[in-house]
Each structure stands twice: as C-alpha cells, then as structure tokens.
Scaffold this motif. Sequence first.
Motif, mmCIF file in Angstrom:
data_model
loop_
_atom_site.group_PDB
_atom_site.id
_atom_site.type_symbol
_atom_site.label_atom_id
_atom_site.label_comp_id
_atom_site.label_asym_id
_atom_site.label_seq_id
_atom_site.Cartn_x
_atom_site.Cartn_y
_atom_site.Cartn_z
ATOM 1 N N THR A 153 46.282 46.529 -11.530
ATOM 2 C CA THR A 153 45.353 46.740 -10.423
ATOM 3 C C THR A 153 46.120 46.640 -9.106
ATOM 4 O O THR A 153 47.337 46.476 -9.100
ATOM 5 C CB THR A 153 44.212 45.708 -10.476
ATOM 6 O OG1 THR A 153 44.791 44.385 -10.599
ATOM 7 C CG2 THR A 153 43.292 45.968 -11.650
ATOM 8 N N GLN A 154 45.412 46.697 -7.999
ATOM 9 C CA GLN A 154 46.058 46.816 -6.690
ATOM 10 C C GLN A 154 46.965 45.642 -6.335
ATOM 11 O O GLN A 154 48.028 45.811 -5.747
ATOM 12 C CB GLN A 154 44.991 47.007 -5.603
ATOM 13 C CG GLN A 154 45.559 47.340 -4.232
ATOM 14 C CD GLN A 154 44.459 47.682 -3.234
ATOM 15 O OE1 GLN A 154 43.283 47.615 -3.551
ATOM 16 N NE2 GLN A 154 44.860 48.059 -2.029
ATOM 17 N N GLN B 139 39.657 58.135 -12.748
ATOM 18 C CA GLN B 139 38.464 57.589 -12.102
ATOM 19 C C GLN B 139 37.201 57.929 -12.887
ATOM 20 O O GLN B 139 36.281 57.112 -12.995
ATOM 21 C CB GLN B 139 38.348 58.139 -10.681
ATOM 22 C CG GLN B 139 37.259 57.487 -9.843
ATOM 23 C CD GLN B 139 37.513 56.004 -9.579
ATOM 24 O OE1 GLN B 139 38.610 55.625 -9.173
ATOM 25 N NE2 GLN B 139 36.511 55.163 -9.802
ATOM 26 N N PRO C 186 42.899 53.243 -11.630
ATOM 27 C CA PRO C 186 43.049 54.006 -10.376
ATOM 28 C C PRO C 186 43.313 53.070 -9.196
ATOM 29 O O PRO C 186 42.612 52.064 -9.023
ATOM 30 C CB PRO C 186 41.696 54.719 -10.240
ATOM 31 C CG PRO C 186 41.213 54.859 -11.647
ATOM 32 C CD PRO C 186 41.658 53.614 -12.354
ATOM 33 N N GLY C 187 44.345 53.382 -8.404
ATOM 34 C CA GLY C 187 44.692 52.553 -7.262
ATOM 35 C C GLY C 187 45.559 51.361 -7.605
ATOM 36 O O GLY C 187 45.932 50.586 -6.722
ATOM 37 N N GLY C 188 45.888 51.207 -8.870
ATOM 38 C CA GLY C 188 46.692 50.063 -9.289
ATOM 39 C C GLY C 188 48.165 50.238 -8.977
ATOM 40 O O GLY C 188 48.642 51.335 -8.689
ATOM 41 N N GLU D 188 39.774 41.438 -9.650
ATOM 42 C CA GLU D 188 39.889 42.892 -9.668
ATOM 43 C C GLU D 188 39.509 43.523 -11.009
ATOM 44 O O GLU D 188 39.097 44.688 -11.048
ATOM 45 C CB GLU D 188 41.327 43.315 -9.329
ATOM 46 C CG GLU D 188 41.737 42.975 -7.904
ATOM 47 C CD GLU D 188 43.169 43.362 -7.610
ATOM 48 O OE1 GLU D 188 43.464 43.722 -6.462
ATOM 49 O OE2 GLU D 188 44.005 43.303 -8.554
ATOM 50 N N HIS E 196 46.712 51.124 -16.727
ATOM 51 C CA HIS E 196 46.823 51.415 -15.298
ATOM 52 C C HIS E 196 45.501 51.964 -14.781
ATOM 53 O O HIS E 196 45.073 53.053 -15.168
ATOM 54 C CB HIS E 196 47.939 52.426 -15.048
ATOM 55 C CG HIS E 196 48.245 52.633 -13.600
ATOM 56 N ND1 HIS E 196 49.119 51.829 -12.895
ATOM 57 C CD2 HIS E 196 47.761 53.540 -12.703
ATOM 58 C CE1 HIS E 196 49.185 52.239 -11.644
ATOM 59 N NE2 HIS E 196 48.369 53.271 -11.492
#
Length: 331
Positions: A131-132, A178, A160-162, A80, A158
């Motif tokens: 991350t995610q 983003q 985005p989407g994490g 990721e 951090h």
Amino acid sequence: STAVPDESLFRSWVSKGPSYVVLPMFPRGSTAVGKLPPSISGVNAGFWSEHPGELVDHLLALANLTPEDRRVFISYRRRESQEIAEQLFEVLQKNGFDVFVDLYRIPPGRDVQARLMDELVHKSMILVIETQTILESEWIELELTFAQQHELGRLALHLPGGVAVPWLEESYRVRVAQNELVPFRTSGSFRLDDSALDRLVQHLVTEHTRALFRRREVLVDSLRLALSLRGVRDQRIDNRGHLHAVSCTAGRREYVVWATPRPPEVDDFRKAYDVCSPGPHPSGAVVSPVGYREAAKRERNAWLADRSLVQLRDAGTIGDIADRIASGSDL
C-alpha cells in the motif's frame, strides 16, 4: 468421465503401506465417486483446475520432502489494508493455509517482537500487501528484512497506489487493478473481487511449495558443503531424505541428520529417531531454525530432543555441526 481400470500395481502399492502412496487426480468439476477401483476407492483424490501440476505440493508432502500444511505470514498496515488482510485470513484458511495476521494471533500480554519472530520462522513465506505507506513502518521493515535474510518464500499483493518493495522481483508480485476492488461495509473500505482472489491464491500455492522445497534444499546443500570442506567424503541422502555422514576418524562414526526449514514438530524428531542409534551418545540430529522461537517453545523442543535422544541443532550452527561430525564428536 470414465472409470479408472483396476491394476495389480495399485494393489501392490497399497499392500506395502506407507512406503508407497497412491494419489488419484481429477479435473475440478468432476467427481471421483464410482471412478476408482476397489483397491484404492478409499483414497482421497486431488483436483486440479488447469493442469495436474497444481498438485505438486501434495506430491512433495506425500514424499516427506515438505510438510503437509501450508503456512503464510501476512505483512500489512492496518490503517490502509485491514479489510483485505481480514479477507485473506478467511479465504486462505479455507484453502488449507495456517495464516498469521497480527490482529488475531498475538494475545494480550505477549512480547510483540518475540511473537513476530517466532511466527515468521514458523511460516514458509510472507505475503506483503503493498500500500502507499507500507515502507514507512518499522514493524514492516523488520518483517521484510527477516524474510529476505532467511530466504522465506515471498509474494506481494500490489494494490492501486501502493509502493513496491524494492528487493522483490516483479515475478513475485500480483497486481490488482482498481476495478478488482469492491466496496465493503464502511465508506472508503475495499476488498478483492473473486477474480483477484483466485489469482492470488493460485500464485500463493505455487510459490509456497517452491519456497519450502528450495529452503530445505539450501539447508541440506549447505551442510553437505560444510562437511566436504572438512574432508567428510562419505555422505549420502537416503530414500526418505535423511543425510548420512561418516566421520573422518578411525572409528568411522556414522551420523544421521534430518534437516527441516521450519521449527521442528514431533514428527521431525521421529524421522531422525527412526534411522539413528539412540543411546547415551546420540548420533542423530534435527537441524532447524530454532534460534528465533519463543522461550517456551524452545523449551518444549529441547524436552522432545532429550526424550527422543536426538540432538536439536540450530541451522545457524552448520559449521559447528560439520566440525563435530568430521571429528567424531557428540553432536
């Protein structure tokens, strides 16, 4: 923009050698060339961007309260955030950090878990890339648990989407928008833009210094409390940071302890040796988290301790150290 006038105080400090240090500080973008008087013209200057307080880590290092080097462990998931981890490895090294990224620092044939533990205790702080699926990795869980239990400095990047690490306070998190991610090489791969990088590095420098100083203070305070609980009232910290303590026994044996929150280097043994009385029954000790070092490194540390006649004790044995000092026993 103007030259620093010469003062007799500068010459006095320089003549006293390592006991006094001059640190010239200039705003970034200016130059020290031709600005310093002859007495300190050979001293390397520090530069700050927004406030002179940015150089506090250099001050603490010059005062021997923290090591001069900066060390950080990057915790991430390869699938990721490998490109960003590599980017941080490159940029942080240029900013004076000793950086651990598993992709580069675990040689083939080495025990992975042993090396991870050794590197974690060797570093001052951990930087986790959120991350995610960051919390779904057993290795990441191991690294984060170690950092929390051993009070390492911590900072999160951090993305985005994490997913945020639950126990990490928001003040220890740098969030990236983003639009601060820029495409890199292959499709779907990103790196941080310059503004996000600068923000992260500044946070990392500040927190690294605070964390290292805090860990050392906690270690010293824990030892002093343990001694007090055992009746050792004759304690003091000298002007170089050594803890001196006198036993409760009739012989009133004095001990000298140098506490370091990272595994010891040669200089740590020298600092203890300089102020203790070496002999067949050493009264000096280096207290450090050595229990998590790889076997070969523990052996080298033991060799140094034996040659310098300074005991090496693990920070996890503070109670036993205090017992020995209180009773006048060998460390």
